[in-house]
Design a protein around this motif. Structure first.
Motif, PDB file in Angstrom:
ATOM      1  N   ARG A 249       0.669  -1.056  -0.246  1.00 38.82           N
ATOM      2  CA  ARG A 249      -0.114  -0.156  -0.131  1.00 38.82           C
ATOM      3  C   ARG A 249       0.575   1.318  -0.176  1.00 38.82           C
ATOM      4  O   ARG A 249       2.160   1.125  -0.277  1.00 38.82           O
TER       5      ARG A 249
ATOM      6  N   TYR B 220       0.423   6.182   0.945  1.00 43.33           N
ATOM      7  CA  TYR B 220       0.374   7.163   1.446  1.00 43.33           C
ATOM      8  C   TYR B 220       0.880   8.465   0.229  1.00 43.33           C
ATOM      9  O   TYR B 220       1.902   7.750   0.142  1.00 43.33           O
TER      10      TYR B 220
ATOM     11  N   PHE C   1      -3.913  10.873  -0.531  1.00 43.13           N
ATOM     12  CA  PHE C   1      -4.237  10.609  -1.887  1.00 43.13           C
ATOM     13  C   PHE C   1      -3.462   8.843  -0.688  1.00 43.13           C
ATOM     14  O   PHE C   1      -2.381   8.641  -0.363  1.00 43.13           O
TER      15      PHE C   1
ATOM     16  N   GLY D  14      -4.010   3.770  -0.919  1.00 38.48           N
ATOM     17  CA  GLY D  14      -4.686   2.952  -1.006  1.00 38.48           C
ATOM     18  C   GLY D  14      -3.277   2.029  -1.778  1.00 38.48           C
ATOM     19  O   GLY D  14      -2.027   2.152  -1.499  1.00 38.48           O
ATOM     20  N   SER D  15      -3.794   0.808  -2.634  1.00 32.76           N
ATOM     21  CA  SER D  15      -2.857  -0.494  -2.908  1.00 32.76           C
ATOM     22  C   SER D  15      -1.619   0.036  -3.307  1.00 32.76           C
ATOM     23  O   SER D  15      -2.517   1.214  -4.304  1.00 32.76           O
TER      24      SER D  15
ATOM     25  N   GLU E 188      -1.448  -0.661  -6.671  1.00 31.38           N
ATOM     26  CA  GLU E 188      -2.142  -0.967  -8.083  1.00 31.38           C
ATOM     27  C   GLU E 188      -2.880   0.325  -7.788  1.00 31.38           C
ATOM     28  O   GLU E 188      -3.151   1.410  -8.980  1.00 31.38           O
ATOM     29  N   ASP E 189      -3.474   0.802  -7.417  1.00 27.33           N
ATOM     30  CA  ASP E 189      -4.484   1.660  -7.165  1.00 27.33           C
ATOM     31  C   ASP E 189      -4.471   2.924  -7.564  1.00 27.33           C
ATOM     32  O   ASP E 189      -4.239   3.837  -8.235  1.00 27.33           O
ATOM     33  N   LEU E 190      -2.686   3.030  -6.971  1.00 28.21           N
ATOM     34  CA  LEU E 190      -2.015   4.282  -6.780  1.00 28.21           C
ATOM     35  C   LEU E 190      -1.441   5.026  -8.700  1.00 28.21           C
ATOM     36  O   LEU E 190      -1.061   6.028  -8.663  1.00 28.21           O
ATOM     37  N   LYS E 191      -1.042   3.921  -8.712  1.00 28.37           N
ATOM     38  CA  LYS E 191      -0.181   3.412  -9.920  1.00 28.37           C
ATOM     39  C   LYS E 191      -1.364   4.117 -11.148  1.00 28.37           C
ATOM     40  O   LYS E 191      -0.835   4.880 -12.674  1.00 28.37           O
ATOM     41  N   ARG E 192      -2.424   3.500 -10.947  1.00 22.69           N
ATOM     42  CA  ARG E 192      -3.848   3.774 -11.508  1.00 22.69           C
ATOM     43  C   ARG E 192      -4.388   5.284 -12.256  1.00 22.69           C
ATOM     44  O   ARG E 192      -4.368   5.731 -13.111  1.00 22.69           O
ATOM     45  N   LYS E 193      -4.341   5.704 -10.884  1.00 18.73           N
ATOM     46  CA  LYS E 193      -5.007   6.477 -10.509  1.00 18.73           C
ATOM     47  C   LYS E 193      -4.729   7.967 -10.599  1.00 18.73           C
ATOM     48  O   LYS E 193      -5.292   8.361 -10.702  1.00 18.73           O
TER      49      LYS E 193
END
Lengths: 297, 248, 356
Positions: free
Chosen positions: B207, B209, B218, B220-221, B223-228
């Motif tokens: 995860r 921050y 932000f 999140g995980s 992956e989320d971070l990479k994506r969003k």
């Protein structure tokens, strides 16, 4: 031409000065404090000797323990009462505090004992002289050389082989990081003050041994010697302090011999001028050491 | 659901009049590898300093293993099981490698365990065995970083925090360090990683921050971070003119 | 901006001096009319001390360097002014070994005091540059050693100072009025100095030496100018003191006197003129009170021994207490400005940085 008498004289004087300087630089290394109260530890040890020897008439070994213990206790108490609360304030606040502590201790003795000097009875061996290969020298000169060798060996074992010693060296280099290793700040600082008091106490026996008396301002002269020896040798390592002590002893003896009689009263002034001039060319002193200027936060 | 290992709530900290953290909250569970990302001045190091007690937060709480540790002294926090590998490595240059490691074990020293730990450390970092008797100051940057991590591991921390471990290292050495961090996690460590090198960090963490201007922007995980989130925009501050810091 | 708000801003900016000066003048006037001779003496002594402390503040407060040598410059000023102004006949009797050239000197008191300041400044100018290069702890110790060198010279050079013996016969000149006027002038100078470009650079070098260097401040040079200016004031203060006390020995310019000056500036707060004034006032009052107490105890013979050193011991405790609770001193680093109550809030956050 170096004769044996000069050599023993210089070594013994240098030994005494090295002890004085070492005690000062230990506290400086960790707390970055130029401790003006250091001379008072020597003075209090002198009064410890006076009370135990002259007043209580204890055996000689007990008086020495008593004197050294008095210095250690004073050193530790001043740390607790004055230096610890001011520790995180500015560098000048710390120095001024040590100056105030020094003035306080001097005047406390003035009030509680007397402004007049007190005679200290030391074991008779201190005033005897011996003859070595044609050179006559007081026994106490040999005692101080021997004591200093023992103290320096023990100190270096402590600093190199024990965790406390390693932690103290680390704290002198990077104080905050040392705490991040789990080393309590108060532990290393108190240890430094206690060892500083110990060295002051031991040095005091020999300092008082030369005059056999103690008064409230006895500490001023040894403090100065420790100051000058440390800045000359290098404030940044214990080795520097020891080297500075011996160099100072040598310089002192050379000046004593070479200065004409009319100028001898200016000897201290000459010493300081030489040292200040030396510092201009090499502000870090003879030995460059590892202590950084990071302050205790 | 079990209680998190570390909970930071609404942490505020300031340097003099300059407010560096505006209420940071984060959580860590046992066994996790979490990254704290953000540009220079986002408050990453300040957060670590506040957790380790080097800096006193103005407001907010830090709870570790169910116990509040806000405003405790650094040495007590280490004892409770949080070790920091500080920014810039902070090796004791005058002390030997051995003495550096010995100090790392200060809070929980037992002779037998110390010997066993040394053996393990030498397996992870063979170079330290070679350099055992040398002063820390003579080691190269990468070796110093390894020593700093090894030194922190000697305390058997329940939570290991690393502040910019790749700073100033060669790309090859950076690779080594990241592999090592992942391995430490696999061996059971809980790790909080502060990094400027967001791409690399996101490659290994569970995860993350993302901090900006002293706030959590932000969470999140990986992956989320990479994506969003467009990572670059965080570092370049959105508009190109403000950019002065290029991530390593 | 309308006139009233501009006036308010101006008075905020420059209200420090009136706030400090008006009470000094009022007390001075009151004492000269109604005060006992003891009180007049104490107040005169206070004004002279204030000049010394303001001189100390100029360098130590702005540069952040503990200047032990200050009291040495006071001594140089006192001896210089004494030698310059005392009649040859008196000097010939009082200082038997004095160089004949010095014995013959004789000039009015005011130029002698001014010249005393200049001589102290010259000494500072000669020894200062190397000293200013040394920072931090080596600097502190070197300045301390320099004070000792000056003291050794004063006690040994009996062709000039009469050695460790008392130098007497100095004309009485420093009355309450003289001391007060001089203190007010020096206060303006010290205030102006603090706000001047040089003072600002010095303060910058105190707060962050390397940042100051980075913006192009020659730290050694600004320190040097500050050191010499401070010595000029110290020398003149020494002259005024000499013409107040009329006889003195090198003891008066040594560590214990320096302790008093330091306690004044530390208790008040070395970062500001307001602190220097407040500290000098507090310490003077406290010292007199304790001296009276000591005297009363000793005269009453209630104790089997004489009490010495009580004042110093108490001052030392007060100093450490202040350093623990308010390391920036009672006033702190900010000057007092007109709405007096407003600043209390501001000083709290500043405290740590101002230090001593």
């Amino acid at each position: 031409m170096i004769d044996l008498e000069f050599l023993i004289n210089t070594l013994s004087l240098g030994s005494l000065y090295a002890l004085l300087a070492l005690g000062l630089v230990l506290v400086y290394g960790i707390l970055k404090l130029v401790n003006f109260a250091y001379g008072e530890y020597i003075m209090i040890a002198g009064y410890g000797l006076y009370f135990s020897a002259t007043v209580l008439q204890l055996p000689w070994w007990a008086t020495m323990l008593f004197g050294v213990a008095a210095a250690v206790l004073t050193s530790y108490l001043t740390e607790l009462a004055a230096f610890r609360p001011v520790r995180t304030k500015s560098a000048n606040a710390l120095i001024v505090t040590s100056f105030a502590v020094s003035i306080f201790l001097q005047n406390a003795v003035l009030i509680l004992v007397s402004p007049r000097a007190r005679a200290v009875q030391l074991p008779p061996i201190f005033s005897k002289t011996v003859n070595i290969a044609g050179a006559t020298t007081p026994v106490r000169n040999l005692l101080i050389i021997g004591t200093t060798i023992v103290v320096l060996v023990l100190m270096s074992l402590l600093m190199k082989k024990t965790v406390l010693g390693i932690a103290m060296r680390a704290a002198a280099e990077k104080f905050t990081t040392t705490r991040l290793m789990g080393v309590p700040a108060n532990l290393v600082i108190s240890a430094a003050f206690i060892i500083s008091g110990l060295l002051a106490g031991i040095a005091s026996i020999f300092w008082i041994g030369r005059s056999s008396s103690v008064d409230p301002i006895t500490g001023a002269a040894p403090l100065l010697i420790a100051f000058i020896a440390t800045v000359m040798g290098g404030m940044h390592s214990p080795t520097g302090a020891v080297v500075g002590g011996f160099v100072y002893g040598l310089l002192f003896n050379i000046l004593s011999i070479t200065l004409p009689a009319s100028m001898i009263s200016y000897r201290d002034a000459f010493m300081f001028v030489i040292v200040v001039l030396f510092l201009l060319f090499r502000p870090e002193g003879i030995i460059k050491g590892g202590y950084t200027e990071e302050r205790v936060g | 659901m079990t209680m998190p290992m570390l909970t930071v709530e609404n942490l505020m900290a300031s340097y003099g009049v300059v407010r560096a953290l505006h209420g940071i909250s984060l959580e860590m569970n046992e066994g996790e590898l979490v990254a704290l990302l953000g540009a220079n001045g986002a408050g990453k190091s300040t957060t670590l300093k506040s957790i380790t007690g080097v800096l006193r937060p103005v407001k907010g709480t830090v709870t570790f293993l169910g116990e509040e540790i806000t405003n405790r002294k650094p040495e007590n926090i280490v004892k409770r099981g949080i070790s920091l590998v500080p920014e810039g490595r902070e090796i004791f240059g005058q002390l030997t490698v051995e003495e550096n490691l010995r100090l790392g074990a200060f809070s929980s020293y037992q002779r037998d365990r110390y010997k066993a730990d040394l053996k393990e450390i030498f397996e992870l970092f063979p170079i330290l065995e070679e350099r055992f008797g040398q002063p820390g100051g003579l080691l190269s940057g990468g070796e110093q970083q390894m020593l700093a991590i090894a030194r922190a591991m000697m305390a058997h921390p329940k939570l290991l925090m690393l502040d910019e471990p790749s700073l100033g290292l060669s790309p090859a050495m950076t690779d080594n360090i990241f592999v090592l961090i992942k391995r430490l996690q696999e061996m059971g460590s809980t790790i909080l990683l502060v990094e400027q090198n967001a791409e690399r960090a996101l490659g290994i963490v569970d995860r993350a921050y993302l901090l900006a201007n002293g706030e959590v922007e932000f969470a999140g995980s990986a992956e989320d971070l990479k994506r969003k989130v467009d990572i670059a925009s965080v570092y370049f501050g959105g508009d190109d003119e403000a950019s002065c810091e290029v991530p390593l | 901006m309308n006139l009233t708000s501009r006036l308010a801003a101006f008075s905020r900016q420059h209200s420090t001096l009136p706030i400090l000066m008006i009470p000094l003048v009022l007390v001075g006037l009151g004492l000269s009319m109604f005060g006992s001779s003891l009180l007049v003496n104490v107040y005169t002594y206070f004004c002279v001390s204030l000049i010394m402390v303001l001189g100390l503040q100029m360098f130590m407060g702005n540069a952040g360097i503990l200047n032990w040598v200050h009291i040495g410059f006071v001594g140089i000023g006192a001896y210089a002014s004494g030698i310059l102004s005392t009649a040859p006949l008196v000097k010939g009797m009082g200082v038997p070994n004095m160089y004949p050239a010095l014995v013959e000197l004789s000039m009015p008191v005011i130029p002698a005091i001014l010249l005393g300041g200049v001589i102290a400044a010259l000494v500072a100018a000669v020894i200062g540059y190397p000293l200013m290069r040394l920072s931090d702890f080596v600097g502190v110790i070197t300045l301390f050693a320099t004070l000792i060198v000056i003291h050794v010279v004063m006690t040994q050079w009996d062709n000039v100072t009469n050695g460790p013996r008392t130098f007497f016969g100095v004309q009485e000149f420093t009355t309450l009025t003289v001391a007060l006027i001089a203190a007010l002038i020096v206060m303006v100078v010290a205030y102006w100095f603090r706000e001047s470009a040089l003072g600002l650079r010095l303060r910058a070098s105190r707060d962050d030496r390397y940042a100051a260097m980075a913006v192009g401040i020659d730290v050694v040079r600004v320190r040097y100018y500050g050191f010499v200016s401070s010595a000029l004031i110290a020398g003149m203060a020494g002259g005024l003191w000499g013409h107040f006390i009329t006889s003195f020995s090198p003891k008066a310019f040594y560590i214990s006197e320096m302790f008093i000056l330091l306690s004044m500036i530390v208790i008040g707060g070395s970062g500001s003129i307001s602190g220097a004034v407040t500290g000098t006032a507090l310490v003077t009052v406290a010292r007199e009170a304790f001296r009276q107490l000591e005297g009363t105890i000793n005269n009453a013979h209630v104790l089997s021994f004489e009490v010495y050193g009580l004042t110093e011991a108490v001052m030392a405790i007060a100093m450490v207490t202040i350093l623990i609770w308010r390391p920036g001193g009672v006033v702190g680093g900010q000057e007092l400005r007109w709405p007096l109550l407003k600043r209390a809030k501001r000083s709290e956050t500043k405290e740590v940085e101002d230090g001593v």
